[in-house]
Design a protein around this motif. Structure first.
Motif, PDB file in Angstrom:
ATOM      1  N   ALA A 214     -18.311  46.844 -45.743  1.00  0.00           N
ATOM      2  CA  ALA A 214     -18.727  47.537 -46.920  1.00  0.00           C
ATOM      3  C   ALA A 214     -17.784  46.838 -47.953  1.00  0.00           C
ATOM      4  N   GLN A 215     -16.384  46.862 -47.764  1.00  0.00           N
ATOM      5  CA  GLN A 215     -15.656  46.264 -48.938  1.00  0.00           C
ATOM      6  C   GLN A 215     -15.957  44.993 -49.116  1.00  0.00           C
ATOM      7  N   GLY A 221     -15.810  51.884 -52.399  1.00  0.00           N
ATOM      8  CA  GLY A 221     -15.324  53.274 -51.584  1.00  0.00           C
ATOM      9  C   GLY A 221     -16.510  53.830 -50.779  1.00  0.00           C
ATOM     10  N   ALA A 222     -16.069  55.056 -50.021  1.00  0.00           N
ATOM     11  CA  ALA A 222     -17.032  55.545 -48.892  1.00  0.00           C
ATOM     12  C   ALA A 222     -16.900  57.036 -48.821  1.00  0.00           C
ATOM     13  N   GLN A 235      -7.049  52.570 -47.191  1.00  0.00           N
ATOM     14  CA  GLN A 235      -6.646  51.367 -46.848  1.00  0.00           C
ATOM     15  C   GLN A 235      -7.407  50.197 -47.145  1.00  0.00           C
ATOM     16  N   ALA A 236      -8.771  50.395 -46.483  1.00  0.00           N
ATOM     17  CA  ALA A 236      -9.705  49.264 -46.964  1.00  0.00           C
ATOM     18  C   ALA A 236      -9.882  48.888 -48.086  1.00  0.00           C
ATOM     19  N   PHE A 237      -9.774  49.804 -49.067  1.00  0.00           N
ATOM     20  CA  PHE A 237     -10.232  49.695 -50.835  1.00  0.00           C
ATOM     21  C   PHE A 237      -8.839  49.523 -51.543  1.00  0.00           C
ATOM     22  N   ALA A 238      -7.702  49.290 -50.917  1.00  0.00           N
ATOM     23  CA  ALA A 238      -6.589  49.093 -51.509  1.00  0.00           C
ATOM     24  C   ALA A 238      -6.021  47.551 -51.525  1.00  0.00           C
ATOM     25  N   PRO A 287      -4.775  50.329 -55.992  1.00  0.00           N
ATOM     26  CA  PRO A 287      -3.572  51.054 -55.049  1.00  0.00           C
ATOM     27  C   PRO A 287      -3.293  50.171 -54.254  1.00  0.00           C
ATOM     28  N   ARG A 288      -1.828  50.392 -54.017  1.00  0.00           N
ATOM     29  CA  ARG A 288      -1.157  49.282 -52.916  1.00  0.00           C
ATOM     30  C   ARG A 288      -1.760  49.771 -51.550  1.00  0.00           C
ATOM     31  N   GLY A 289      -1.948  48.745 -50.746  1.00  0.00           N
ATOM     32  CA  GLY A 289      -2.393  49.124 -49.156  1.00  0.00           C
ATOM     33  C   GLY A 289      -1.114  48.948 -48.464  1.00  0.00           C
TER      34      GLY A 289
END
Length: 289
Positions: A214-215, A221-222, A235-238, A287-289
Motif C-alpha cells: 500500500a505504501q 496510511g491505513a 512503521q511502514a508509513f514513516a 515521522p521517523r521510522g
C-alpha cells in the motif's frame, strides 16, 4: 470556499462507540487518530445508547490530544441522529461510509455547515473522510476528492470486496487502492487503506507485506481494527533511517549545487533535480521510522 485542514495520519484505530473497556485504553494504543464506530460495530438496537454516551468519550479522548473521528451511519435518519450526537467541540472528523458520489457528500456537508453555525463551531472545522465501499464509486473519486470538507479517501476493503463478489485480496483490491491514491494525491489528501482484508491481526507478516505494498503504491496510511496492527502501520508509513540519510544527502548536495548556480547534481551515482529534492524534503517531514 474555506480550505480544509490536511492531517497526515498513518494509523486510524477503530473501536465500537459503546465499548467502554476498549475506549478507555484507546489513547494508549499508539494510533495517530482514533475512530469511534457508530456504524457496523453497533447493532441497530444499540445505536441510541451508543449515541447517548459518545459525547463524553469524544471529550475524554480529545483531552489526551488525540484526533477523534466518528464513523457515522449511511442511512439518512441514522446519519442525522449521529450528527446531532457528535457535532461538538473535540470532534476532528467524520468518516462517511458507503459513499456513492459527490451529491451525497455535498448533502452531508450542508447539514454539517448548518450544525456548526448553530453550535458556534468553526465553519468546516470538522473534516470528512469518504469511505469507498463500491466499485460504482470509483469514477466519482476525482470529484469527491475536490470537495472542500474532504480530508481523506479510505478503502473499505470488506464491503468493496462484497460488492465486487470477490475475496479481499491483492488481486481484487490493488487497482482500487491505486485509484484512491491517485485521486487523493491530486488534492493533497490522505489515502487510507491496503490491498487486503483489514481483519488479519494474527498473521502480521502477511499484514505487514500488504501495508508495504500500500505504501509503495502511494497510500499514506491505513485503517486498523486491532491494536496489534498499529505499530506495523506506523512503521511502514514513516521514514526509515536509511531514507532520512539519503534525503539529507540530497538536500545537502542540492544546496551546494545551487550555491554555484547549478540546477542539477548527483547523489549515490544518480542525477538529482528539483522533483527529487522535493521528494527528499517531504521525507524529512515524515515521522521517523
Amino acid at each position: 470556499m474555506i480550505p480544509p485542514f490536511t492531517p497526515r495520519w498513518r494509523s486510524l484505530l477503530f473501536a465500537p462507540a459503546d465499548n467502554a473497556k476498549l475506549l478507555a485504553k484507546l489513547h494508549e494504543r499508539g494510533a495517530d487518530a482514533v475512530i469511534l464506530d457508530l456504524e457496523d460495530a453497533i447493532p441497530c438496537a444499540g445505536k441510541a445508547a451508543a449515541r447517548a454516551g459518545i459525547a463524553a468519550w469524544i471529550e475524554r479522548l480529545n483531552g489526551y490530544n488525540i484526533p477523534v473521528v466518528v464513523r457515522i451511519n449511511a442511512g439518512w435518519l441514522d446519519l442525522y441522529a449521529d450528527l446531532n450526537a457528535v457535532v461538538r467541540p473535540g470532534l476532528t472528523a467524520l468518516m462517511l461510509p458507503q459513499v456513492k458520489d459527490d451529491l451525497q457528500v455535498r448533502a452531508v456537508d450542508a447539514i454539517l455547515d448548518a450544525m456548526e453555525q448553530q453550535r458556534g463551531l468553526a465553519r468546516r472545522g470538522i473534516g470528512l473522510i469518504a469511505l469507498i465501499e463500491s466499485p460504482a464509486t470509483l469514477p466519482h473519486l476525482p470529484v469527491i476528492a475536490a470537495l472542500p470538507r474532504i480530508i481523506g479517501l479510505a478503502l473499505g476493503s470488506e464491503d468493496f470486496s462484497l460488492a465486487l463478489r470477490a475475496p479481499p485480496s491483492r488481486a481484487s483490491l490493488t487497482l482500487p487502492c491505486q485509484m484512491i491514491a491517485l485521486a487523493a494525491a491530486g488534492q493533497g489528501l490522505m489515502a487510507l487503506g491496503l490491498p487486503d482484508t483489514l481483519a488479519n491481526f494474527q498473521h502480521l507478516d502477511i499484514y505487514g507485506a500488504s501495508i508495504a505494498q500500500a505504501q509503495a503504491m502511494g497510500m499514506t496510511g491505513a485503517l486498523c481494527i486491532h491494536p496489534a496492527q498499529v505499530a506495523l502501520v506506523n512503521q511502514a508509513f514513516a521514514a526509515s533511517p536509511e531514507q532520512r540519510q539519503w534525503a539529507e544527502r540530497v538536500v545537502t548536495a542540492w544546496t551546494e549545487a545551487e550555491a554555484v548556480g547549478s540546477a542539477v547534481c548527483s547523489v549515490d551515482g544518480q542525477m538529482v533535480d528539483r522533483p527529487v529534492v522535493e521528494r527528499a524534503r517531504a521525507l524529512l517531514t515524515q515521522p521517523r521510522g
